[in-house]
Write a protein that holds these residues in place. Structure first.
Motif, PDB file in Angstrom:
ATOM      1  N   ALA A 138      35.353  75.638  71.400  1.00  4.31           N
ATOM      2  CA  ALA A 138      36.114  74.256  71.804  1.00  4.31           C
ATOM      3  C   ALA A 138      37.461  74.430  72.150  1.00  4.31           C
ATOM      4  O   ALA A 138      38.195  73.649  72.719  1.00  4.31           O
ATOM      5  N   MET A 139      38.223  75.478  71.469  1.00  3.17           N
ATOM      6  CA  MET A 139      39.492  75.772  71.986  1.00  3.17           C
ATOM      7  C   MET A 139      39.799  75.993  73.078  1.00  3.17           C
ATOM      8  O   MET A 139      40.930  75.707  73.916  1.00  3.17           O
ATOM      9  N   LEU A 140      38.762  76.682  73.914  1.00  2.00           N
ATOM     10  CA  LEU A 140      39.120  77.089  75.167  1.00  2.00           C
ATOM     11  C   LEU A 140      38.969  75.713  76.293  1.00  2.00           C
ATOM     12  O   LEU A 140      39.287  76.029  77.467  1.00  2.00           O
ATOM     13  N   ALA A 141      38.893  74.790  75.820  1.00  2.00           N
ATOM     14  CA  ALA A 141      38.654  73.242  76.689  1.00  2.00           C
ATOM     15  C   ALA A 141      40.411  72.837  76.561  1.00  2.00           C
ATOM     16  O   ALA A 141      40.409  71.745  77.498  1.00  2.00           O
ATOM     17  N   ALA A 142      41.063  73.263  75.981  1.00  2.00           N
ATOM     18  CA  ALA A 142      42.350  72.745  75.707  1.00  2.00           C
ATOM     19  C   ALA A 142      43.407  72.945  77.367  1.00  2.00           C
ATOM     20  O   ALA A 142      43.137  74.095  77.569  1.00  2.00           O
ATOM     21  N   ASN A 143      44.177  71.932  77.523  1.00  2.00           N
ATOM     22  CA  ASN A 143      45.018  72.173  78.581  1.00  2.00           C
ATOM     23  C   ASN A 143      46.023  71.088  78.610  1.00  2.00           C
ATOM     24  O   ASN A 143      45.959  70.119  77.594  1.00  2.00           O
ATOM     25  N   ALA A 144      46.912  70.945  79.401  1.00  2.00           N
ATOM     26  CA  ALA A 144      48.110  70.098  79.462  1.00  2.00           C
ATOM     27  C   ALA A 144      47.469  68.476  79.527  1.00  2.00           C
ATOM     28  O   ALA A 144      48.123  67.766  78.814  1.00  2.00           O
ATOM     29  N   GLU A 145      46.331  68.309  80.175  1.00  2.00           N
ATOM     30  CA  GLU A 145      45.902  67.012  80.382  1.00  2.00           C
ATOM     31  C   GLU A 145      45.266  66.681  79.119  1.00  2.00           C
ATOM     32  O   GLU A 145      45.260  65.452  78.664  1.00  2.00           O
ATOM     33  N   ARG A 146      44.439  67.408  78.535  1.00  2.00           N
ATOM     34  CA  ARG A 146      43.729  66.978  77.188  1.00  2.00           C
ATOM     35  C   ARG A 146      44.516  67.151  76.115  1.00  2.00           C
ATOM     36  O   ARG A 146      44.505  66.450  74.811  1.00  2.00           O
ATOM     37  N   GLY A 147      45.801  67.772  75.990  1.00  2.00           N
ATOM     38  CA  GLY A 147      46.853  68.097  74.958  1.00  2.00           C
ATOM     39  C   GLY A 147      46.441  68.794  73.907  1.00  2.00           C
ATOM     40  O   GLY A 147      45.398  69.578  73.994  1.00  2.00           O
ATOM     41  N   LEU A 148      47.197  68.810  72.924  1.00  2.00           N
ATOM     42  CA  LEU A 148      47.240  69.744  71.699  1.00  2.00           C
ATOM     43  C   LEU A 148      46.198  69.566  70.684  1.00  2.00           C
ATOM     44  O   LEU A 148      45.686  70.348  69.823  1.00  2.00           O
TER      45      LEU A 148
END
Length: 530
Positions: free
Chosen positions: A113-123
């Protein structure tokens, strides 16, 4: 007998020290690779310029950035705390082997699930996923030392449980170096920081596959009344027939221990909690928890999780230079863990290593703190590394060389072996929870400590290491080569510093008497124990 020689509690056939127990220990130690990798990669990953740019961390104040970093790192430890406690229930109901499979699945879900992180979804995606992955890690950290100790012959139990620590260091070595390689050779984009997160899935997948192959713990099977299955597994592990004298003695030890604790405490999920009313049981829970307090009080996890920050205080500047220095730190730890595992833990013993590590490590920390206070701040940062900075780095690596074969893995070994069969799962759950609790506090507040205390952080840890020396000297007995079923005898023997020698002498006398009786009458058959 030399202090560096292996000591056996009784004559042991060479076939007992076979490849199968080593293979089982190696397979389940993939769990510690997951732990070690996280402790090393996360601090350098969140320091990558690509990660900072993706989540615009440069727009925050120093204190706000420190808080964000602390939350990303420490939520993992918070999840591990609860995971380690939950493992008591899973191990009781479904066993050691299936528990490892379960926690590997949970970790894979969180890491993926960590791999889904990006600037749009946030930290928040990373924070939430790290809690789930931490939960899986916490459960595995409970199960692996127990599983290995219950499989191990006493003379090499420290070496086999030490595989857990070796896996930790190998994972850490990869974690320390991966970001150096990526920062040197990979474009600074979001894929650069996603790769370290994705690598977590490799050891987790190997643990998942391996947990299908390894057998269940024979001691757990005996405790559940599955004697035929337990004997089959034990014979497979020892490569001995069921009627061999060594096998009969081992089963007799297990039966005696189970009978005694069923009489005194009783079998059942909640009965071990009632055992905590007994001071002798509660005392070992206290010792186990305190060993992890003192382990974290060395400062190791502050260094593991925030190595770029630590090396900056030692006068090292530049992202890649800091990563390189951190990578060398990982190499030193891994190399010395191999020495500890193969040569020291079952020869010098647990107690001697802890005492040496406390005293020598404290001296190194005092010197590092003094250099950071008086030498490094007076040096021109544009002039490169100063003699004071070089001296600080030298003593830092010397501290690493002292810490690694002492406090790094030894508390895990002691906790895996000092509890009886009825309280071992609960005791290991308590020990692992303590590890993650103190780990959480250190990882949560280290950035703020460096901001507020500066060089005082090193003096703080140096003082705590002196306290740990006093604690071990007066309260922790040597446990090497003592059978798991004889730990009560060890902890009841006073004074502490002489307990190991007295118990080993008693066990050798008992073995001589039993051997004489065996020679004088026909040996008992395996069916009597089945």
């Amino acid at each position: 007998m030399s202090i560096l020689a292996l000591r056996e509690d009784r004559p042991t056939p060479k076939s007992v020290y076979n490849w199968r127990i080593y293979a089982c220990a190696i397979v389940v130690s993939w769990a510690s690779c997951m732990i070690g990798y996280d402790s090393a990669f996360i601090g350098t990953t969140i320091a990558l310029p690509s990660f900072i740019k993706e989540f615009q961390l440069d727009s925050y104040s120093a204190s706000k950035r420190a808080l964000i970093s602390a939350n990303i790192v420490s939520v993992y430890q918070a999840g591990a705390f609860f995971g380690s406690l939950s493992a008591y229930g899973s191990s009781y109901f479904i066993g050691r082997r299936k528990s490892l499979w379960l926690f590997a699945v949970l970790f894979i879900a969180g890491a993926g699930a960590m791999l889904a992180a990006n600037a749009e979804r946030g930290l928040n995606v990373i924070v939430g996923s790290r809690f789930l992955a931490g939960f899986g890690i916490g459960g595995a950290s409970n199960m692996v030392p127990i599983y290995i100790s219950e499989l191990s012959p006493p003379a090499i139990r420290g070496r086999l449980v030490g595989m857990y620590e070796l896996g930790w260091q190998i994972g850490g070595l990869v974690g320390f170096w991966i970001n150096y390689g990526l920062s040197e050779h990979y474009p600074s984009n979001n894929t650069q920081w996603l790769i370290p997160f994705a690598v977590q899935l490799i050891p987790a997948g190997l643990l998942l596959i391996g947990s299908i192959w390894v057998p269940e713990s024979p001691r757990w099977l005996f405790s559940k009344g599955r004697r035929e299955e337990a004997m089959k597994v034990l014979c497979w592990l020892r490569q001995l027939p069921a009627d061999d004298t060594y096998m009969l003695q081992e089963v007799a030890y297990i039966d005696e221990d189970l009978t005694r604790f069923r009489d005194e405490v009783g079998a059942g999920f909640w009965k071990p909690f009632r055992a905590l009313k007994e001071s002798r049981v509660l005392w070992r829970f206290f010792l186990g928890g305190m060993l992890f307090l003192w382990q974290n009080a060395t400062g190791i996890n502050a260094i593991n999780y925030y190595s770029p920050t630590v090396f900056k205080t030692l006068g090292i500047t530049g992202t890649n230079t800091g990563f390189l220095t951190t990578g060398i730190f990982g190499v030193v730890k891994t190399a010395l863990t191999v020495v500890w595992l193969l040569y020291l833990i079952d020869r010098l013993g647990r107690r001697n290593l802890l005492l040496f590590g406390s005293l020598a490590g404290s001296i190194c920390m005092w010197i590092i703190g003094a250099l950071v206070k008086d030498v490094i701040p007076k040096v021109d940062p544009n002039a490169g590394m100063s003699s004071g900075g070089i001296a600080a780095i030298f003593f830092f690596y010397l501290w690493t060389a002292v810490y690694t074969p002492s406090w790094n893995g030894t508390p895990w070994v002691i906790n895996s072996e000092m509890f009886d069969q009825n309280t071992r799962s609960l005791g290991q759950a308590s020990a692992a929870a303590n590890n993650w609790f103190w780990n959480f506090l250190i990882s949560r507040f280290t950035p703020q400590m460096f901001l507020k205390m500066g060089y005082g952080v090193y003096f703080f840890f140096a003082s705590l290491m002196l306290c740990s020396f006093v604690f071990v000297f007066y309260l922790v007995p040597e446990t090497k080569a003592i059978p798991l079923e004889q730990m009560d005898r060890l902890f009841a023997t006073k004074p502490i510093r002489k307990a190991h020698a007295q118990v080993m002498e008693e066990l050798h006398r008992i073995n001589e008497v039993q051997q004489q009786e065996t020679d004088e009458k026909p040996a008992a058959t395996a069916e009597e124990y089945a």
